[in-house]
Design a protein around this motif. Sequence first.
Motif, mmCIF file in Angstrom:
data_model
loop_
_atom_site.group_PDB
_atom_site.id
_atom_site.type_symbol
_atom_site.label_atom_id
_atom_site.label_comp_id
_atom_site.label_asym_id
_atom_site.label_seq_id
_atom_site.Cartn_x
_atom_site.Cartn_y
_atom_site.Cartn_z
ATOM 1 N N SER A 55 0.833 -1.281 0.029
ATOM 2 C CA SER A 55 0.053 -0.070 0.044
ATOM 3 C C SER A 55 0.823 1.212 0.054
ATOM 4 N N PRO A 56 0.548 2.359 -0.873
ATOM 5 C CA PRO A 56 1.297 3.549 -0.837
ATOM 6 C C PRO A 56 1.355 4.261 0.696
ATOM 7 N N ASP A 57 0.543 3.976 1.524
ATOM 8 C CA ASP A 57 0.436 4.714 2.805
ATOM 9 C C ASP A 57 1.629 3.900 3.769
ATOM 10 N N LEU A 58 2.333 2.860 3.608
ATOM 11 C CA LEU A 58 2.894 2.027 4.298
ATOM 12 C C LEU A 58 4.387 2.424 3.876
ATOM 13 N N ARG A 59 5.353 2.162 4.808
ATOM 14 C CA ARG A 59 6.888 2.534 4.684
ATOM 15 C C ARG A 59 7.728 1.201 5.032
ATOM 16 N N SER A 60 6.953 0.154 5.340
ATOM 17 C CA SER A 60 7.496 -0.958 5.796
ATOM 18 C C SER A 60 6.729 -2.287 5.689
ATOM 19 N N THR A 61 7.270 -3.613 5.393
ATOM 20 C CA THR A 61 6.327 -4.560 5.592
ATOM 21 C C THR A 61 7.109 -5.831 5.731
ATOM 22 N N VAL A 62 6.626 -6.902 6.121
ATOM 23 C CA VAL A 62 7.290 -8.048 6.380
ATOM 24 C C VAL A 62 6.950 -8.911 5.291
ATOM 25 N N LEU A 63 8.084 -9.544 4.600
ATOM 26 C CA LEU A 63 8.002 -10.372 3.376
ATOM 27 C C LEU A 63 8.071 -11.864 3.853
ATOM 28 N N PRO A 64 7.090 -12.804 3.358
ATOM 29 C CA PRO A 64 6.861 -14.186 3.713
ATOM 30 C C PRO A 64 8.171 -15.036 2.945
ATOM 31 N N LEU A 65 9.162 -14.684 3.378
ATOM 32 C CA LEU A 65 10.511 -15.572 2.669
ATOM 33 C C LEU A 65 10.953 -16.393 3.672
ATOM 34 N N GLU A 66 11.433 -17.657 3.009
ATOM 35 C CA GLU A 66 12.342 -18.446 4.014
ATOM 36 C C GLU A 66 13.613 -18.049 3.815
ATOM 37 N N ALA A 67 14.451 -18.456 4.878
ATOM 38 C CA ALA A 67 15.769 -18.226 4.719
ATOM 39 C C ALA A 67 16.442 -18.306 3.688
ATOM 40 N N GLY A 68 17.356 -17.506 3.405
ATOM 41 C CA GLY A 68 18.243 -17.469 2.192
ATOM 42 C C GLY A 68 18.906 -15.975 1.858
ATOM 43 N N ASP A 69 19.577 -16.025 0.779
ATOM 44 C CA ASP A 69 20.347 -14.781 0.453
ATOM 45 C C ASP A 69 19.573 -14.047 -0.532
ATOM 46 N N TRP A 70 18.624 -13.120 -0.124
ATOM 47 C CA TRP A 70 17.579 -12.429 -0.865
ATOM 48 C C TRP A 70 18.435 -11.197 -1.122
ATOM 49 N N ARG A 71 18.079 -10.674 -2.503
ATOM 50 C CA ARG A 71 18.451 -9.239 -2.858
ATOM 51 C C ARG A 71 17.333 -8.521 -3.019
ATOM 52 N N ILE A 72 17.085 -7.397 -2.294
ATOM 53 C CA ILE A 72 15.473 -6.815 -2.294
ATOM 54 C C ILE A 72 15.801 -5.400 -2.967
ATOM 55 N N THR A 73 14.858 -5.094 -3.824
ATOM 56 C CA THR A 73 14.606 -3.535 -4.178
ATOM 57 C C THR A 73 13.138 -3.162 -3.858
ATOM 58 N N VAL A 74 13.030 -1.681 -3.787
ATOM 59 C CA VAL A 74 11.622 -1.027 -3.854
ATOM 60 C C VAL A 74 11.601 -0.325 -4.901
ATOM 61 N N GLN A 75 10.418 -0.078 -5.534
ATOM 62 C CA GLN A 75 9.944 0.676 -6.563
ATOM 63 C C GLN A 75 8.711 1.438 -6.159
ATOM 64 N N GLU A 76 8.613 2.637 -6.556
ATOM 65 C CA GLU A 76 7.283 3.723 -6.490
ATOM 66 C C GLU A 76 6.550 3.456 -7.838
ATOM 67 N N CYS A 77 5.199 2.957 -7.668
ATOM 68 C CA CYS A 77 4.476 2.800 -8.885
ATOM 69 C C CYS A 77 3.308 4.009 -8.935
ATOM 70 N N THR A 78 3.163 4.485 -9.974
ATOM 71 C CA THR A 78 1.745 5.451 -10.120
ATOM 72 C C THR A 78 1.044 4.586 -11.296
ATOM 73 N N ASP A 79 -0.147 5.565 -11.845
ATOM 74 C CA ASP A 79 -0.800 5.101 -12.925
ATOM 75 C C ASP A 79 0.111 5.165 -14.270
ATOM 76 N N ARG A 80 1.281 5.810 -14.175
ATOM 77 C CA ARG A 80 2.095 5.623 -15.653
ATOM 78 C C ARG A 80 3.023 4.611 -15.391
ATOM 79 N N GLY A 81 3.149 3.846 -14.456
ATOM 80 C CA GLY A 81 4.020 2.863 -14.347
ATOM 81 C C GLY A 81 5.023 2.856 -13.168
#
Length: 89
Positions: A52-78
């Motif tokens: 959701s656009p009003d949040l600035r954090s979340t818990v991802l349901p990922l198992e243990a491992g070596d995860w590379r994570i990125t975040v992108q803002e999305c609008t109506d234009r992409g």
Amino acid sequence: MTAGALGGVRVAWTKGSPAARTLRRFLVTAKSTIETTAIMESFTITREFTVSPDLRSTVLPLEAGDWRITVQECTDRGCNSPSPQITAR
């Protein structure tokens, strides 16, 4: 952006457009490479989560491992360019 593991991977980010602007969601992408035997090649698992656009954090349901994570803002234009990548172990 930060990440930590406790019952999943917690991801938090501080930059972002105000939710009142045309921001519609955050796209959080997690990738992990699985090394296999010499017979098979390694492969990459990609998981995408919409936040959701009003949040600035979340818990991802990922198992243990070596995860590379990125975040992108999305609008109506992409979606904009991904954030700098972080690694969660």
